[in-house]
Design an enzyme around this catalytic site. Structure first.
Site, short mmCIF file in Angstrom:
data_model
loop_
_atom_site.label_atom_id
_atom_site.label_comp_id
_atom_site.label_asym_id
_atom_site.label_seq_id
_atom_site.Cartn_x
_atom_site.Cartn_y
_atom_site.Cartn_z
N LYS A 15 92.60 26.30 50.81
CA LYS A 15 91.61 26.57 51.89
C LYS A 15 90.73 25.35 52.17
O LYS A 15 90.52 25.00 53.31
CB LYS A 15 90.66 27.71 51.47
CG LYS A 15 91.19 29.09 51.62
CD LYS A 15 90.06 30.12 51.57
CE LYS A 15 89.19 30.04 50.33
NZ LYS A 15 89.88 30.33 49.07
N ARG A 90 83.05 36.62 51.26
CA ARG A 90 83.92 36.93 50.12
C ARG A 90 83.75 38.37 49.68
O ARG A 90 84.45 38.79 48.75
CB ARG A 90 83.55 36.02 48.96
CG ARG A 90 84.55 34.89 48.65
CD ARG A 90 83.98 34.16 47.48
NE ARG A 90 84.78 33.28 46.72
CZ ARG A 90 84.89 31.97 46.92
NH1 ARG A 90 84.38 31.41 47.96
NH2 ARG A 90 85.56 31.23 46.05
N ARG A 129 93.65 20.29 39.75
CA ARG A 129 92.84 19.74 40.84
C ARG A 129 91.82 18.71 40.36
O ARG A 129 91.16 18.91 39.35
CB ARG A 129 92.14 20.91 41.53
CG ARG A 129 91.28 20.54 42.69
CD ARG A 129 91.13 21.67 43.64
NE ARG A 129 90.35 22.78 43.11
CZ ARG A 129 90.14 23.89 43.79
NH1 ARG A 129 90.67 24.06 44.98
NH2 ARG A 129 89.40 24.85 43.27
N ARG A 161 86.57 20.06 38.26
CA ARG A 161 85.49 21.06 38.34
C ARG A 161 85.48 21.91 37.07
O ARG A 161 86.53 22.28 36.57
CB ARG A 161 85.75 21.98 39.55
CG ARG A 161 85.23 21.41 40.84
CD ARG A 161 85.72 22.17 42.03
NE ARG A 161 85.57 23.63 41.92
CZ ARG A 161 85.83 24.46 42.91
NH1 ARG A 161 86.24 24.01 44.08
NH2 ARG A 161 85.69 25.76 42.75
N ARG A 172 88.69 33.97 38.40
CA ARG A 172 88.37 33.85 39.83
C ARG A 172 89.41 34.57 40.68
O ARG A 172 89.08 35.16 41.71
CB ARG A 172 88.27 32.37 40.22
CG ARG A 172 86.93 31.75 39.80
CD ARG A 172 86.97 30.24 39.79
NE ARG A 172 87.26 29.66 41.08
CZ ARG A 172 87.83 28.46 41.26
NH1 ARG A 172 88.18 27.75 40.21
NH2 ARG A 172 88.06 28.01 42.46
#
Ligand code: AMP
Length: 215
Positions: A15, A90, A129, A161, A172
């Site tokens: 996204k 969300r 990532r 992160r 998540r």
């Protein structure tokens, strides 16, 4: 009327990457709730400190603070023509709040691209990532930087992160399935949902998104 696009999809589906590209191509502002929280965290604001406790656990930050943060953001002049909303709403309560805000601005959600991918792909993508402090993102396997650990765009040092650890990612995804999935049906019923396969090269996903959005 302004164009507000809500990008929906699980964590790790791409996204953020797509929102940045779409924002460049359409000239609409990119509004990422996750980036806004991370900026607050970096500046050590009260909001940042509050958000950190939820983000570290892979949980959602409470609706009221999230909604007022987004309200502040989308009333800035760069959102006059609209925005690509990445990571917001969300929850159903956030979607209701967004609808009310946009009605106030005599606008509405235009379209909701829903980017999909299988769960094992999401975990692999998210846990590989790497991000630079300015928000440019890379993936160790799928989109590596030219020089390991260094951003191609601004040469700053890349980091992982805290919430991209495998356990937090799994949490998540679970939070996403429980709290955000209802929005898929909500926007489908409203006739605004357009599905795009996220398990394809970045450029192809962008093409599919632009076609789905008629842009
Ligand atoms: P993201 O960068 O979109 O993956 O967001 C990172 C984290 O920020 C999430 O795991 C949540 O803790 C928090 N967050 C981002 N957007 C929202 C939102 N709309 N509502 C609640 N929490 C959010």
């Amino acid at each position: 009327m302004a164009t507000f696009i809500v990008l929906l999809g699980p964590p790790g589906v791409g996204k953020g990457t797509q929102a940045k590209i779409l924002s460049e191509k359409t000239k609409l502002a990119h509004v990422s709730s996750g980036d806004l929280f991370r900026e607050n965290l970096k500046k050590q604001t009260e909001l940042g400190k509050l958000a950190k406790s939820f983000m570290d656990k892979g949980e959602l930050v409470p609706d009221d603070v999230t909604i007022s943060m987004i309200r502040d953001r989308i009333t800035r002049p760069d959102c006059e023509a609209g925005a690509i909303l990445d990571g917001f709403p969300r929850t159903p309560a956030q979607a209701d709040a967004l609808e009310k805000m946009l009605t106030e601005f005599k606008s509405e959600v235009s379209k909701v691209p829903y980017i999909t991918a299988a769960e094992e792909i999401l975990v692999e993508r998210t846990s590989g990532r790497w991000t630079c402090p300015q928000g440019h993102t890379y993936h160790a396997k799928f989109n590596p930087p030219k020089q390991a650990g260094v951003c191609d765009v601004d040469a700053s040092e890349l980091y992982q992160r805290d919430d991209d650890q495998v356990e937090t990612v799994t949490k998540r995804i679970r939070v996403y399935l429980e709290q955000t999935m209802p929005l898929v049906e909500h926007y489908r019923k409203a006739g605004k949902l357009v599905e795009v396969h996220g398990d394809q090269p970045v450029e192809q996903v962008t093409k599919d998104l632009l076609a789905a959005l008629d842009m």
